[in-house]
Motif scaffolding. Structure first.
Motif, PDB file in Angstrom:
ATOM      1  N   GLU A 273      56.488  62.082  55.666  1.00  0.00           N
ATOM      2  CA  GLU A 273      57.114  63.386  55.898  1.00  0.00           C
ATOM      3  C   GLU A 273      58.627  63.234  56.013  1.00  0.00           C
ATOM      4  O   GLU A 273      59.179  63.081  57.097  1.00  0.00           O
ATOM      5  CB  GLU A 273      56.530  64.030  57.162  1.00  0.00           C
ATOM      6  N   LEU A 274      59.287  63.290  54.868  1.00  0.00           N
ATOM      7  CA  LEU A 274      60.737  63.191  54.832  1.00  0.00           C
ATOM      8  C   LEU A 274      61.348  64.546  54.502  1.00  0.00           C
ATOM      9  O   LEU A 274      60.648  65.511  54.186  1.00  0.00           O
ATOM     10  CB  LEU A 274      61.160  62.152  53.785  1.00  0.00           C
ATOM     11  N   GLU A 275      62.679  64.618  54.549  1.00  0.00           N
ATOM     12  CA  GLU A 275      63.366  65.870  54.275  1.00  0.00           C
ATOM     13  C   GLU A 275      63.074  66.355  52.856  1.00  0.00           C
ATOM     14  O   GLU A 275      62.789  65.559  51.962  1.00  0.00           O
ATOM     15  CB  GLU A 275      64.885  65.705  54.465  1.00  0.00           C
ATOM     16  N   GLU A 276      63.179  67.656  52.662  1.00  0.00           N
ATOM     17  CA  GLU A 276      62.885  68.243  51.350  1.00  0.00           C
ATOM     18  C   GLU A 276      63.827  67.700  50.285  1.00  0.00           C
ATOM     19  O   GLU A 276      63.425  67.482  49.138  1.00  0.00           O
ATOM     20  CB  GLU A 276      63.005  69.765  51.423  1.00  0.00           C
ATOM     21  N   SER A 277      65.081  67.481  50.648  1.00  0.00           N
ATOM     22  CA  SER A 277      66.047  66.962  49.673  1.00  0.00           C
ATOM     23  C   SER A 277      65.641  65.574  49.187  1.00  0.00           C
ATOM     24  O   SER A 277      65.824  65.241  48.005  1.00  0.00           O
ATOM     25  CB  SER A 277      67.445  66.914  50.285  1.00  0.00           C
ATOM     26  N   VAL A 278      65.069  64.765  50.088  1.00  0.00           N
ATOM     27  CA  VAL A 278      64.602  63.434  49.713  1.00  0.00           C
ATOM     28  C   VAL A 278      63.403  63.549  48.761  1.00  0.00           C
ATOM     29  O   VAL A 278      63.305  62.822  47.768  1.00  0.00           O
ATOM     30  CB  VAL A 278      64.219  62.620  50.964  1.00  0.00           C
ATOM     31  N   GLN A 279      62.496  64.462  49.044  1.00  0.00           N
ATOM     32  CA  GLN A 279      61.348  64.664  48.173  1.00  0.00           C
ATOM     33  C   GLN A 279      61.783  65.108  46.779  1.00  0.00           C
ATOM     34  O   GLN A 279      61.220  64.683  45.771  1.00  0.00           O
ATOM     35  CB  GLN A 279      60.398  65.692  48.790  1.00  0.00           C
TER      36      GLN A 279
END
Length: 310
Positions: A273-279
């Motif tokens: 569960e990482l930040e949306e920008s990382v995804q």
């Protein structure tokens, strides 16, 4: 001895009189079962020329309903006319029309197929047909369900399949079931052997397939080979894809191995569960058209790996 009163005869006589009054329109006959009843004929007036024109116009509007909806939705999407109220086209369609994203894609894909059919039924591809059904020999779909099976075929095959279905329907609009049967017959006759191999790296082609939403242009690795499809692995899971929705990158075995290693690394990071920008960054790596990472991409991915491991 006095005779009994003739009440039965009197009642019968009265009944006979009532029948004579009530059934005054019945022609006398020796056999009541063959009595003839006069019925006044009701004349149905013919439609005027204007009424005939109005009826034809309204019928065409009904027939064009799903086609027009698909064309309008495509323009709303392509011009991003939803952007003032909604962040995504999917949210807009759900709020404004109560349409699921899959239904929207079916309508848009259906309108494209109708355009293909129209092109095939016109005498010339340059001929412009302003209204569906202007040509008496031009039988066109009236429902998205009728054209959905045609999405599995190439445009030219779609035209042939529709014309064949119309012929089998006796020159009328065929049902979705009939179209599906025709499509299945064509696919069986034009069977193409599956030449993909396990471990091969391919690109996913959407081609108006709503089930592949969000996967267009992504690379994938073949993990299982069937007669008409392959199970492929992407950075975020597995899915089954038809042969026409795959295009091989023609990588060398060593390059395929490199992509598999990259896929493993991306999957491990993406599952956390990482930040949306990382995804979004990881998803961009899933659309690379090369079998390697640049130095900067390698550094960022390594940083993310160390972050989740720490």
């Amino acid at each position: 001895m006095n005779a009994p009163p003739r009440k039965r005869n009197i009642a019968t006589s009265a009944t006979s009189n009532n029948l004579e009054l009530t059934n005054s329109d019945i022609t006398p006959s020796e056999n009541p079962a063959s009595a003839i009843i006069d019925v006044s004929a009701v004349e149905v007036p013919e439609l005027t020329e204007q009424e005939q024109s109005d009826r034809l116009h309204l019928e065409r509007r009904v027939e064009r309903a799903f086609f027009e909806a698909g064309k309008a939705l495509a323009e709303l999407r392509d011009r991003r006319l939803y952007r003032s109220t909604h962040k995504t086209f999917e949210e807009y369609c759900k709020d404004r029309f109560s349409y699921t994203y899959r239904h929207v894609n079916y309508l848009i894909a259906g309108s494209v197929i109708v355009d293909n059919i129209k092109m095939g039924t016109n005498s010339s591809q340059n001929e412009q047909v302003e209204e569906m059904g202007t040509n008496s020999s031009q039988i066109l779909p009236t429902s998205e369900v009728q054209v959905r099976p045609l999405a599995k075929l190439e445009p030219q095959q779609q035209q042939q399949a529709w014309q064949r279905a119309v012929k089998q329907a006796g020159g009328k609009v065929p049902s979705g079931r009939l179209v599906k049967d025709v499509v299945q017959t064509i696919m069986e006759r034009t069977r193409v052997p599956n030449t993909y191999q396990i471990g091969e790296v391919c690109q996913i082609l959407v081609k108006d397939n709503p089930d592949l939403r969000g996967k267009g242009g992504c690379w994938c690795i073949v993990s299982y080979v069937r007669e008409f499809s392959c199970t492929v692995r992407t950075w975020d899971g597995e899915l089954t894809v038809g042969l026409k929705h795959l295009k091989s990158f023609n990588y060398l075995p060593a390059e395929c191995q490199q992509v598999q290693e990259i896929c493993d690394r991306i999957s491990q990071v993406y599952s956390t569960e990482l930040e949306e920008s990382v995804q979004r960054f990881l998803e961009s790596l899933g659309k690379l058209k090369r079998a390697y990472l640049t130095d900067l991409e390698e550094k960022v991915l390594s940083l993310l790996e160390s972050e989740i491991q720490g």
